[in-house]
Scaffold this active site. Structure first.
Site, PDB file in Angstrom:
ATOM      1  N   HIS A   1       8.201  -7.787  -7.707  1.00 26.42           N
ATOM      2  CA  HIS A   1       7.713  -9.340  -8.105  1.00 26.42           C
ATOM      3  C   HIS A   1       6.493  -9.670  -8.209  1.00 26.42           C
ATOM      4  O   HIS A   1       5.760  -8.558  -8.982  1.00 26.42           O
ATOM      5  CB  HIS A   1       7.638  -9.675  -6.309  1.00 26.42           C
ATOM      6  CG  HIS A   1       6.385  -9.153  -5.597  1.00 26.42           C
ATOM      7  ND1 HIS A   1       5.654 -10.003  -4.783  1.00 26.42           N
ATOM      8  CD2 HIS A   1       6.368  -7.540  -5.530  1.00 26.42           C
ATOM      9  CE1 HIS A   1       4.922  -8.763  -3.904  1.00 26.42           C
ATOM     10  NE2 HIS A   1       5.382  -7.967  -4.992  1.00 26.42           N
TER      11      HIS A   1
ATOM     12  N   CYS B   1      -1.995  -7.600  -8.740  1.00 23.87           N
ATOM     13  CA  CYS B   1      -0.930  -7.792  -7.836  1.00 23.87           C
ATOM     14  C   CYS B   1      -0.129  -9.749  -8.423  1.00 23.87           C
ATOM     15  O   CYS B   1       1.297  -9.644  -8.478  1.00 23.87           O
ATOM     16  CB  CYS B   1      -0.376  -8.107  -6.671  1.00 23.87           C
ATOM     17  SG  CYS B   1      -1.124  -6.729  -5.655  1.00 23.87           S
TER      18      CYS B   1
ATOM     19  N   HIS C   1       5.128  -6.208 -11.055  1.00 23.29           N
ATOM     20  CA  HIS C   1       5.957  -5.053 -10.267  1.00 23.29           C
ATOM     21  C   HIS C   1       7.443  -5.208  -8.860  1.00 23.29           C
ATOM     22  O   HIS C   1       6.809  -5.675  -8.635  1.00 23.29           O
ATOM     23  CB  HIS C   1       3.996  -4.204  -9.529  1.00 23.29           C
ATOM     24  CG  HIS C   1       3.892  -4.799  -9.048  1.00 23.29           C
ATOM     25  ND1 HIS C   1       3.218  -6.006  -8.951  1.00 23.29           N
ATOM     26  CD2 HIS C   1       3.371  -4.835  -7.145  1.00 23.29           C
ATOM     27  CE1 HIS C   1       3.134  -6.539  -7.382  1.00 23.29           C
ATOM     28  NE2 HIS C   1       3.294  -6.119  -6.531  1.00 23.29           N
TER      29      HIS C   1
ATOM     30  N   HIS D   1       8.577  -2.833  -6.205  1.00 19.37           N
ATOM     31  CA  HIS D   1       7.886  -1.693  -4.488  1.00 19.37           C
ATOM     32  C   HIS D   1       9.651  -1.271  -4.367  1.00 19.37           C
ATOM     33  O   HIS D   1      10.621  -1.420  -4.114  1.00 19.37           O
ATOM     34  CB  HIS D   1       8.361  -2.403  -3.666  1.00 19.37           C
ATOM     35  CG  HIS D   1       7.022  -2.805  -3.408  1.00 19.37           C
ATOM     36  ND1 HIS D   1       5.305  -2.516  -3.659  1.00 19.37           N
ATOM     37  CD2 HIS D   1       6.205  -4.176  -3.596  1.00 19.37           C
ATOM     38  CE1 HIS D   1       4.299  -3.535  -3.704  1.00 19.37           C
ATOM     39  NE2 HIS D   1       4.275  -4.524  -3.719  1.00 19.37           N
TER      40      HIS D   1
ATOM     41  N   HIS E   1      17.513  -5.058  -5.865  1.00 15.08           N
ATOM     42  CA  HIS E   1      17.213  -5.376  -7.762  1.00 15.08           C
ATOM     43  C   HIS E   1      17.639  -6.441  -8.108  1.00 15.08           C
ATOM     44  O   HIS E   1      17.472  -6.714  -9.554  1.00 15.08           O
ATOM     45  CB  HIS E   1      18.103  -3.890  -7.891  1.00 15.08           C
ATOM     46  CG  HIS E   1      18.707  -2.465  -7.807  1.00 15.08           C
ATOM     47  ND1 HIS E   1      18.755  -2.128  -7.382  1.00 15.08           N
ATOM     48  CD2 HIS E   1      17.907  -1.913  -8.266  1.00 15.08           C
ATOM     49  CE1 HIS E   1      18.456  -0.573  -7.174  1.00 15.08           C
ATOM     50  NE2 HIS E   1      18.323  -0.512  -8.525  1.00 15.08           N
TER      51      HIS E   1
ATOM     52  N   GLU F   1       5.688  -2.309   2.451  1.00 16.13           N
ATOM     53  CA  GLU F   1       6.129  -2.178   0.488  1.00 16.13           C
ATOM     54  C   GLU F   1       5.335  -1.300   0.230  1.00 16.13           C
ATOM     55  O   GLU F   1       5.355  -0.741  -1.040  1.00 16.13           O
ATOM     56  CB  GLU F   1       4.461  -3.290   0.240  1.00 16.13           C
ATOM     57  CG  GLU F   1       4.531  -4.899   0.193  1.00 16.13           C
ATOM     58  CD  GLU F   1       3.120  -5.124  -0.105  1.00 16.13           C
ATOM     59  OE1 GLU F   1       2.448  -4.749  -1.324  1.00 16.13           O
ATOM     60  OE2 GLU F   1       3.736  -6.450  -0.439  1.00 16.13           O
TER      61      GLU F   1
END
Length: 127
Positions: free
Chosen positions: A14, A23, A27, A29, A67, A113
């Site tokens: 996201h 952010c 990137h 998680h 994914h 996260e």
């Protein structure tokens, strides 16, 4: 009241729109989802709901997110609805609430996260 909690994990990317900081860049998680449900009555086996059944319900939701690029998915693709941990917790809460048997109530959804930070969502009962 009885309460059960299950944990599922998924990987997704996201970015935060209109955010000043790292952010804002794409990137990913490995998200950890912690879901609690409650109820008052146990079945003939002494269970509120089989853990396996609850994991399957949560898995349906997580399967849609796994994914993926969250910004491309509704409702996160809508303006002013960033795929933050807070918004993700709320999204999962209401999706699961719609799938639960009527004798169960939603407790809380926590979205991690990383191992160090999480956000949660629940409906507070107000008089």
């Amino acid at each position: 009241m009885y309460r059960l909690t299950v944990i599922k994990r998924f990987a997704a990317a996201h970015r935060l729109v209109n955010y000043q900081g790292q952010c804002a860049r794409l990137h990913g998680h490995t998200w950890t989802i912690e879901v609690s449900v409650g109820g008052e009555k146990l079945d003939s086996c002494g269970m509120l709901i089989d853990f396996r059944a609850l994991k399957e319900l949560v898995g349906q939701i997580v399967g849609e997110l796994d994914h993926s690029y969250l910004n491309d998915l509704r409702p996160f693709s809508e303006p002013n609805f960033n795929p933050t941990a807070e918004n993700l917790a709320r999204y999962i809460y209401y999706k699961l609430k719609s799938l639960l048997p009527s004798d169960l109530t939603m407790g809380e959804v926590r979205v991690w996260e990383s191992p160090d930070v999480c956000a949660s969502y629940r409906e507070d009962i107000r008089p």
